[in-house]
Design an enzyme around this catalytic site. Sequence first.
Site, PDB file in Angstrom:
ATOM      1  N   ARG A  91     -23.690  48.042   1.875  1.00  0.00           N
ATOM      2  CA  ARG A  91     -24.271  48.254   0.547  1.00  0.00           C
ATOM      3  C   ARG A  91     -25.545  47.426   0.422  1.00  0.00           C
ATOM      4  O   ARG A  91     -25.535  46.216   0.629  1.00  0.00           O
ATOM      5  CB  ARG A  91     -23.279  47.861  -0.553  1.00  0.00           C
ATOM      6  CG  ARG A  91     -23.859  48.108  -1.947  1.00  0.00           C
ATOM      7  CD  ARG A  91     -22.911  47.721  -3.067  1.00  0.00           C
ATOM      8  NE  ARG A  91     -23.568  47.926  -4.343  1.00  0.00           N
ATOM      9  CZ  ARG A  91     -23.639  47.013  -5.306  1.00  0.00           C
ATOM     10  NH1 ARG A  91     -23.093  45.832  -5.150  1.00  0.00           N
ATOM     11  NH2 ARG A  91     -24.274  47.279  -6.443  1.00  0.00           N
ATOM     12  N   HIS A 137     -31.192  46.988  -8.800  1.00  0.00           N
ATOM     13  CA  HIS A 137     -30.402  45.759  -8.837  1.00  0.00           C
ATOM     14  C   HIS A 137     -31.267  44.653  -9.455  1.00  0.00           C
ATOM     15  O   HIS A 137     -31.578  43.646  -8.813  1.00  0.00           O
ATOM     16  CB  HIS A 137     -29.947  45.385  -7.423  1.00  0.00           C
ATOM     17  CG  HIS A 137     -28.826  44.389  -7.399  1.00  0.00           C
ATOM     18  ND1 HIS A 137     -27.642  44.601  -6.707  1.00  0.00           N
ATOM     19  CD2 HIS A 137     -28.697  43.172  -7.957  1.00  0.00           C
ATOM     20  CE1 HIS A 137     -26.854  43.553  -6.850  1.00  0.00           C
ATOM     21  NE2 HIS A 137     -27.479  42.662  -7.599  1.00  0.00           N
ATOM     22  N   GLU A 183     -24.668  46.517 -12.523  1.00  0.00           N
ATOM     23  CA  GLU A 183     -24.322  45.565 -13.584  1.00  0.00           C
ATOM     24  C   GLU A 183     -25.265  45.634 -14.789  1.00  0.00           C
ATOM     25  O   GLU A 183     -25.968  44.677 -15.115  1.00  0.00           O
ATOM     26  CB  GLU A 183     -24.280  44.142 -13.028  1.00  0.00           C
ATOM     27  CG  GLU A 183     -23.196  43.925 -11.997  1.00  0.00           C
ATOM     28  CD  GLU A 183     -23.016  42.461 -11.633  1.00  0.00           C
ATOM     29  OE1 GLU A 183     -23.726  41.599 -12.212  1.00  0.00           O
ATOM     30  OE2 GLU A 183     -22.164  42.167 -10.779  1.00  0.00           O
ATOM     31  N   ASN A 332     -17.758  45.610 -10.024  1.00  0.00           N
ATOM     32  CA  ASN A 332     -17.944  44.267  -9.485  1.00  0.00           C
ATOM     33  C   ASN A 332     -16.977  43.326 -10.176  1.00  0.00           C
ATOM     34  O   ASN A 332     -17.051  43.150 -11.396  1.00  0.00           O
ATOM     35  CB  ASN A 332     -19.378  43.782  -9.701  1.00  0.00           C
ATOM     36  CG  ASN A 332     -20.392  44.524  -8.858  1.00  0.00           C
ATOM     37  OD1 ASN A 332     -20.026  45.352  -8.019  1.00  0.00           O
ATOM     38  ND2 ASN A 332     -21.662  44.243  -9.059  1.00  0.00           N
ATOM     39  N   TYR A 334     -15.180  39.443  -9.860  1.00  0.00           N
ATOM     40  CA  TYR A 334     -15.138  38.141  -9.214  1.00  0.00           C
ATOM     41  C   TYR A 334     -14.001  37.262  -9.720  1.00  0.00           C
ATOM     42  O   TYR A 334     -13.348  36.571  -8.939  1.00  0.00           O
ATOM     43  CB  TYR A 334     -16.467  37.397  -9.430  1.00  0.00           C
ATOM     44  CG  TYR A 334     -17.607  37.943  -8.607  1.00  0.00           C
ATOM     45  CD1 TYR A 334     -17.836  37.499  -7.306  1.00  0.00           C
ATOM     46  CD2 TYR A 334     -18.447  38.919  -9.123  1.00  0.00           C
ATOM     47  CE1 TYR A 334     -18.878  38.005  -6.545  1.00  0.00           C
ATOM     48  CE2 TYR A 334     -19.497  39.435  -8.371  1.00  0.00           C
ATOM     49  CZ  TYR A 334     -19.706  38.967  -7.078  1.00  0.00           C
ATOM     50  OH  TYR A 334     -20.732  39.471  -6.325  1.00  0.00           O
ATOM     51  N   GLU A 407     -18.546  44.764  -5.401  1.00  0.00           N
ATOM     52  CA  GLU A 407     -18.775  43.342  -5.118  1.00  0.00           C
ATOM     53  C   GLU A 407     -17.493  42.573  -5.388  1.00  0.00           C
ATOM     54  O   GLU A 407     -16.835  42.788  -6.412  1.00  0.00           O
ATOM     55  CB  GLU A 407     -19.901  42.742  -5.976  1.00  0.00           C
ATOM     56  CG  GLU A 407     -21.297  43.208  -5.624  1.00  0.00           C
ATOM     57  CD  GLU A 407     -22.371  42.565  -6.491  1.00  0.00           C
ATOM     58  OE1 GLU A 407     -22.162  41.422  -6.982  1.00  0.00           O
ATOM     59  OE2 GLU A 407     -23.427  43.188  -6.690  1.00  0.00           O
TER      60      GLU A 407
END
Length: 530
Positions: A91, A137, A183, A332, A334, A407
């Site tokens: 990616r 991005h 995002e 994404n 985390y 991600e």
Amino acid sequence: MAFESDQYSSDPNIKRHDFPPEIMFGVGTSAYQVEGAWNLDTKGMNIWDVFAKRYPEKILDSSDACVAVDFYNKMKDDVQLLKKMGVKYFRLSLSWSRILPGGKVCLGKSSEGINFYNNLIDELQANGIEPFITLFHWDLPNALEEEYMGFLSSKIVDDFVTYAEVCFWEFGDRVKHWVTINEPYHYAYSGYAVGTFAPGRGGEHQDGDPETEPYIVAYNLLNAHAAAYRKYQEDFKDIQKGQVGITLDTNYYKPYGGYDNENDVKAVGYALDFTFGWFMEPLRSGNWPKSIQEFAVTPSKHHPEGREKYLLEFTDEQKKKLINSYDFLGLNYYTSNYAQYVEYSGPSTGYVADSHYAGSGRNYQGKYIGEPAFPDSWVYLCANELVDLLVYIKKTYKLEKSIIITENGAPQNRFKEDDKKNKIEKKYVEIRDDPFQLKYIQWHLDAIRRANNLYPSKPLVMGYFAWSFMDSYEWRSGYTIRFGLNYVDYRNRLERYPKKSSNLVQKVSSCAKVMGAPQKKPNSCYRRRR
């Protein structure tokens, strides 16, 4: 240090055959974070080039990514490193201003920029690696920021679609997976509500209007995404046979005071609405979440008459384009946080006050929601919460399409302190085993396995990209932390060295089926656990 759970102390024993043969495994990067070459070969400046130079005090080490890790010049060697890792998908994002230096086709295309990405894509495929490409991005051409303030203007929609069309035309014969925007929440929140990311609007004592601008930017981001998606469907889909999605980001949330605290339970809903739902609900229904419709129009400090005209409603034509405008949903993820209800007195001060929650890594008892990556890190090990989040998304938004985890990763602190509190850079031998990152990836892969087993007829998650391929520029954190599966020696020609976690990625990728390759027997690499 007290954690809410210690159940990650064992080894989940991840095997490749625990996942469907067609699932995508890979690693990710973004253009600004790795490429460098900020002014080579006719590339135009982007808003991060300007932001990092104009506001070095906003970057922890006052650094920039003019060189970054020099992926632009080390591309062929890095592709060989990817090949050694065994990944089947990579990616990456394209630099808009490297392809269109002035942001617009009418100002000229850069043949050098287009050639670089053509060569990169060809090099990847020649080594058995498929590109998975993000169009935007965060590195908006600065020319568009200066001309009409970028995503604060509806003019951005046409320019984004034109840029996307150039990319589909130039690269779409080989690229089968596209992400339009990465995002959008983080872009709108950090760039316009608190001003910690480019273009640095919002927050205190700086340009911008955090009472209105985040909502305007969100509106334009969504319309730009939808228009680009429809452009691909109408003009490229039949020939190129690719898929186009969008990547949203969010934490999962738990009530700060426990599930018996009604206000904090409400705060969990507000937190999810003002982060994930802010963009997912328009993709589902063409409308903003109800909590945003309620709180984002209230009188504010500088708009005492109310803000209805700034929370723009989508027209019928925009809704038609927006609803279901994705072939897959990128996610994404985390970490997770506790959400505590916050009641503000007086007029709203903007997006942060509108959301009526405060996020924290600790609950009312002082317990961490999970083990932190290192002291003071914002990333906690919360893999079980990923299962909760996936189920929440599936049920709340009646999701029928696949999710791809675009991600997921944990940082290491680049420095340690001596007895006198002096910062000393950790050596490669101190970082290469990266036990936290190893555990972190293992347990998140296990979470995907468990989530998929909840939906045996159609697995929910069909892709996983570890963040990141190698250490790189981490936005506001500069080079103070390392997310890479490969170590970059910043003091010695930016040499790359593998960390132990790169072996884990190789392990789970080893039996991957590249999309479009000959079909293997359906059970050759996949065994669902009952």
